[in-house]
Motif scaffolding. Structure first.
Motif, mmCIF file in Angstrom:
data_model
loop_
_atom_site.group_PDB
_atom_site.id
_atom_site.type_symbol
_atom_site.label_atom_id
_atom_site.label_comp_id
_atom_site.label_asym_id
_atom_site.label_seq_id
_atom_site.Cartn_x
_atom_site.Cartn_y
_atom_site.Cartn_z
ATOM 1 N N PHE A 33 -25.415 21.113 67.722
ATOM 2 C CA PHE A 33 -24.082 21.713 67.818
ATOM 3 C C PHE A 33 -24.137 23.030 68.594
ATOM 4 N N GLY A 34 -25.227 23.765 68.415
ATOM 5 C CA GLY A 34 -25.370 25.024 69.138
ATOM 6 C C GLY A 34 -25.511 24.823 70.630
ATOM 7 N N VAL A 108 -30.539 36.135 61.932
ATOM 8 C CA VAL A 108 -29.824 35.522 63.047
ATOM 9 C C VAL A 108 -30.727 35.374 64.269
ATOM 10 N N LYS A 109 -31.786 36.156 64.351
ATOM 11 C CA LYS A 109 -32.724 36.001 65.467
ATOM 12 C C LYS A 109 -33.377 34.618 65.426
ATOM 13 N N LEU A 114 -25.935 30.338 65.264
ATOM 14 C CA LEU A 114 -24.874 30.708 64.317
ATOM 15 C C LEU A 114 -23.631 31.174 65.065
ATOM 16 N N TYR A 115 -23.833 31.985 66.102
ATOM 17 C CA TYR A 115 -22.693 32.547 66.810
ATOM 18 C C TYR A 115 -21.813 31.470 67.446
ATOM 19 N N SER A 116 -22.409 30.565 68.192
ATOM 20 C CA SER A 116 -21.602 29.537 68.853
ATOM 21 C C SER A 116 -21.005 28.575 67.836
ATOM 22 N N ILE A 117 -21.756 28.265 66.784
ATOM 23 C CA ILE A 117 -21.261 27.330 65.769
ATOM 24 C C ILE A 117 -20.055 27.894 65.034
ATOM 25 N N VAL A 118 -20.134 29.160 64.639
ATOM 26 C CA VAL A 118 -19.008 29.768 63.919
ATOM 27 C C VAL A 118 -17.774 29.838 64.810
ATOM 28 N N GLY A 173 -25.211 42.209 66.767
ATOM 29 C CA GLY A 173 -26.077 41.035 66.831
ATOM 30 C C GLY A 173 -25.784 40.183 68.045
ATOM 31 N N MET A 174 -24.515 40.007 68.359
ATOM 32 C CA MET A 174 -24.138 39.197 69.515
ATOM 33 C C MET A 174 -24.600 39.866 70.810
#
Length: 202
Positions: A33-34, A108-109, A114-118, A173-174
Motif C-alpha cells: 500500500f505504501g 516511523v523511520k 505510515l505517512y502515505s498510508i494515512v 517527521g515528514m
C-alpha cells in the motif's frame, strides 16, 4: 475497555503459526500500500509478495479494504503503545514530550509508509482517518490534563494544544524522515521543544 484491533472476519482464536501468517500479511500490505497506493494495489500484489496463496489471504481478511483498515489501526496502536511505554520514565511534562517525539521518529523511520498510508485513508474511509487522529489526540490530551493538574503548564484548551503538538511531530517527521530518509536533526528537535515551551516572543 480494551482497544479492538482485529477487524477481520476471522473470529476463532489463531494458532501461533496463524498469528505469524496474519502479521506477515499485514507487514507485506504495509509495503504494498505504501509503494502502490490503495487503489492501485491488489490482493494478488499482497499474496505474491507474501508468497502465500490467495485462499490463505481470505482465511484472515475478507477483502482488500479490511486488511487496509486493520493495518491503519494496527500501526496506530503499535506506535502509540511504544510512546506510552517510553514516556513512563519521564520526570516532567517537557521531558515526556522530548521522549515522545524521539520515540515516534524512531518508530516511523522503520515504517516510513505510515505517512502515505494515512494520507490515503481519507479517500478510502474518512471515518477511519478521523479515528486515527482522534485516538492519537486522546493520548496527548490525557498528558496535557495531567500536566495542567500538576501546574507544569498553563491552562489551555487541551484538544487544541494536542493537535498543535501532533502537527509538530508529524511534519518534522515528514520533512526529514519521509522526504530525506534521515533522522530529525537533534538541534531542530530542540528548537521545536523550545518553541513549545517558550513560544515565539523574544
Amino acid at each position: 475497555m480494551s482497544e479492538i484491533i482485529n477487524l477481520s472476519s476471522h473470529s476463532l482464536p489463531l494458532t501461533k503459526k496463524g498469528e505469524k501468517t496474519r502479521q506477515h500479511l499485514l507487514d507485506i500490505a504495509e509495503v504494498v500500500f505504501g509503494e502502490k497506493g490503495y487503489f492501485n494495489a491488489s490482493i494478488v500484489d499482497i499474496t505474491q509478495k507474501a508468497k502465500v496463496a490467495q485462499g490463505t489471504f481470505y482465511n484472515y481478511f475478507p477483502s482488500k479494504q479490511s486488511i487496509f483498515e486493520e493495518l491503519v489501526r494496527n500501526m496506530s496502536h503499535t506506535f502509540r503503545s511504544e510512546i506510552r511505554n517510553a514516556v513512563k520514565r519521564a520526570t516532567n511534562f517537557e521531558e515526556s514530550q522530548r521522549i515522545g517525539f524521539r520515540t515516534f521518529f524512531s518508530w516511523v523511520k522503520n515504517h516510513r509508509n505510515l505517512y502515505s498510508i494515512v494520507q490515503q485513508t481519507v479517500l478510502v474511509d474518512e471515518q477511519l482517518y478521523r479515528w486515527y487522529y482522534e485516538r492519537l489526540a486522546s493520548g496527548y490530551i490525557k498528558g496535557l490534563e495531567e500536566a495542567i493538574g500538576k501546574e507544569e503548564i498553563r491552562k489551555y484548551d487541551t484538544e487544541t494544544i494536542a493537535y498543535c503538538l501532533m502537527g509538530i511531530s508529524q511534519f518534522l517527521g515528514m520533512r526529514w524522515i519521509y522526504w530525506e530518509d534521515t533522522d530529525v536533526p537533534e538541534d531542530l528537535l530542540e528548537d521545536a521543544i523550545a518553541l513549545i515551551f517558550q513560544g515565539l516572543r523574544k
